[in-house]
Motif scaffolding. Structure first.
Motif, PDB file in Angstrom:
ATOM      1  N   PRO A 279      50.287  45.339  43.689  1.00  0.00           N
ATOM      2  CA  PRO A 279      50.872  44.029  43.414  1.00  0.00           C
ATOM      3  C   PRO A 279      52.308  43.896  43.942  1.00  0.00           C
ATOM      4  O   PRO A 279      52.817  42.777  44.074  1.00  0.00           O
ATOM      5  CB  PRO A 279      50.857  43.944  41.886  1.00  0.00           C
ATOM      6  N   ALA A 324      51.250  37.479  37.340  1.00  0.00           N
ATOM      7  CA  ALA A 324      49.894  37.005  37.604  1.00  0.00           C
ATOM      8  C   ALA A 324      49.881  35.483  37.628  1.00  0.00           C
ATOM      9  O   ALA A 324      50.251  34.837  36.635  1.00  0.00           O
ATOM     10  CB  ALA A 324      48.933  37.533  36.546  1.00  0.00           C
ATOM     11  N   ASP A 329      44.315  37.319  39.169  1.00  0.00           N
ATOM     12  CA  ASP A 329      45.463  38.216  39.349  1.00  0.00           C
ATOM     13  C   ASP A 329      45.604  39.149  38.151  1.00  0.00           C
ATOM     14  O   ASP A 329      45.797  40.365  38.302  1.00  0.00           O
ATOM     15  CB  ASP A 329      46.752  37.407  39.512  1.00  0.00           C
ATOM     16  N   THR A 332      43.037  41.809  38.165  1.00  0.00           N
ATOM     17  CA  THR A 332      43.330  42.843  39.162  1.00  0.00           C
ATOM     18  C   THR A 332      44.394  43.797  38.650  1.00  0.00           C
ATOM     19  O   THR A 332      44.268  45.025  38.807  1.00  0.00           O
ATOM     20  CB  THR A 332      43.798  42.196  40.478  1.00  0.00           C
TER      21      THR A 332
END
Length: 483
Positions: A279, A324, A329, A332
């Motif tokens: 990320p 996120a 998101d 993940t």
């Protein structure tokens, strides 16, 4: 030693009469997954694997085994990391697996309770709560296979303990079968019951050494209206602790999870997943995964998360952050965190240290333990991650990339584990935060429990299981003569 064929045949016939022919497994191909642990490090032997479908069948099996002095190994989803859910190599034990006892018995959305059989998976329990408009907050990476009975027997923790507590905090009543076949039942959804000893707590965390949990009444919570998740690079473990303090101060109790992830842990899991990117734009030595959840609207919660991160930047605690922007998101981010354990298992050669330390001492512990381990094994990959918010860190040094997994564990498991556990204990911590004791850490308890504690544990064990037939050789170290 293994049972002779006539004794084994007699055991099989007796148990088939109770549970049915198809619910008793004896062939090696059929029993392999029941006698091999999750990490495929420990492999035992069983005289028979029994799969009962009711509490009454469990009681009948237990009564027969008690009368005939047959050891019993209770088993749920067999996800234990401490060797506590598989038999030893003697071959005389019955493995009693509860996977067929997988019914949701009741949901009470007024009383906020969910009653389930012990073989219900954690994922199924969470889904049943969600269907009723409620939340069962226990979250573990193995939720698709671990079972409620095993969660209770190991007092499971997971990623939401900071907000909701561990399994002991999430249960109101249990049903359990005692070693002699009697049934203890407290399946009442009461939050107040001050009528003497709260006996359910004897079985929670006992790892099947006092009886077999067959059903439970679980607490349900309101479903949060919104959540906000961020993947954050921090300057150090100390910075992470200080950022947690800011998150608590600014969120008003909305911090659900605060997970520490080391750089090597992130490297490992990204390599394992293959198709998932970090990320963050750059590599960092330390990161935290933060989740806030509450009944507030999403915009308010996101504003609070931004305020936390801005305060962290101002204090030079935060180096980078990814918030996120969607449910995908957030999923993940959480997948990265939850797959670290499997990534280690598939890689092989991971030294599992599941310790807890007072939050005020955790940064010093992580720094000192890392330094000392790297002095022993300079090329070890320091896979460190876990539930920093509640003081629980999975400190799991991984073999150097060019080292053989079995050879590495044979040489270094005990020295490294002893070192890390000793440092945690020295900081006022515990050598097992949520994985239990099982067989792996059983004898270590002599160093970390007082003589009085061990004697009391054995007194309880003798009172409920005088023949020592329930999961023998697990949790309790031998007490010598008379022990």
């Amino acid at each position: 030693m293994s049972l002779d064929s006539s004794t084994r045949d007699a055991t099989l016939r007796a148990l088939q009469a109770i549970v049915g022919d198809n619910a008793c497994l004896v062939a090696d191909a059929d029993t392999e997954s029941y006698v091999t642990d999750y990490r495929r490090i420990s492999r035992g032997k069983a005289s028979v694997v029994v799969l009962p479908s009711s509490t009454e069948q469990v009681a009948a099996v237990m009564a027969w085994c008690h009368t005939h002095d047959v050891p019993v190994v209770p088993q749920g989803g067999n996800t234990s990391l401490m060797g506590g859910a598989v038999p030893d190599t003697r071959g005389d034990a019955v493995v009693l697996n509860l996977s067929r006892m997988n019914r949701v018995l009741a949901i009470d959305t007024v009383n906020d309770t969910l009653t389930v059989q012990a073989g219900v998976t954690l994922a199924a329990a969470r889904a049943a709560a969600e269907e009723g408009g409620r939340l069962f907050p226990l979250r573990i990476g193995s939720e698709g296979s671990c079972q409620i009975g095993g969660n209770l027997s190991t007092n499971a923790g997971g990623t939401a303990v900071l907000r909701y507590g561990n399994m002991r905090d999430l249960v109101l009543g249990i049903e359990a079968v005692l070693p002699d076949g009697r049934i203890y039942s407290s399946l009442r959804g009461l939050r107040k019951d001050n009528t003497g000893y709260d006996l359910k707590h004897l079985f929670i965390g006992a790892e099947g050494t006092l009886g077999i949990i067959t059903a439970a009444v679980l607490k349900l919570m309101p479903q949060p209206r919104a959540s906000a998740v961020a993947f954050v690079a921090v300057a150090s473990p100390d910075a992470a602790v200080r950022l947690l303090g800011e998150a608590k101060r600014l969120s008003g109790g909305a911090v659900t999870a605060f997970e520490l992830i080391s750089g090597p842990a992130l490297d490992l899991v990204l390599d394992y997943l293959g198709n998932v990117a970090s990320p963050l734009a750059q590599r960092h030595d330390w990161m935290v995964l933060i989740e806030l959840s509450s009944g507030a609207d999403a915009a308010s919660l996101e504003a609070t998360l931004l305020e936390i991160l801005e305060s962290g930047y101002e204090q030079q605690l935060v180096q980078d952050a990814a918030i996120a922007a969607s449910v995908a998101d957030a999923q993940t981010f959480w997948r990265i965190r939850e797959e670290i354990s499997d990534a280690q298992t598939r890689t092989g050669g991971s030294i599992k240290c599941d310790v807890s330390v007072p939050l005020s001492r955790i940064a010093d512990f992580v720094d000192e333990a890392s330094r000392r381990v790297l002095e022993l094994v300079p090329d070890a990959r320091m896979v460190i991650y876990g539930h920093m918010g509640d003081g629980n860190v999975h400190f799991n040094p991984l073999r150097p990339k060019d080292a053989d997994a079995k050879a590495f564990l044979a040489q270094w498991y005990k020295p490294v584990s002893d070192l890390v556990d000793g440092l945690a204990h020295g900081e006022g911590g515990s050598i097992s935060a949520e994985h239990g004791i099982g067989a792996v850490k059983r004898d270590d308890l002599r160093r970390y429990k007082s003589q009085v504690e061990l004697e009391l544990m054995w007194q309880v064990k003798r009172a409920l299981d005088p023949k020592n037939l329930m999961n023998p050789g697990r949790v309790l170290p031998a007490m010598g003569e008379g022990g």
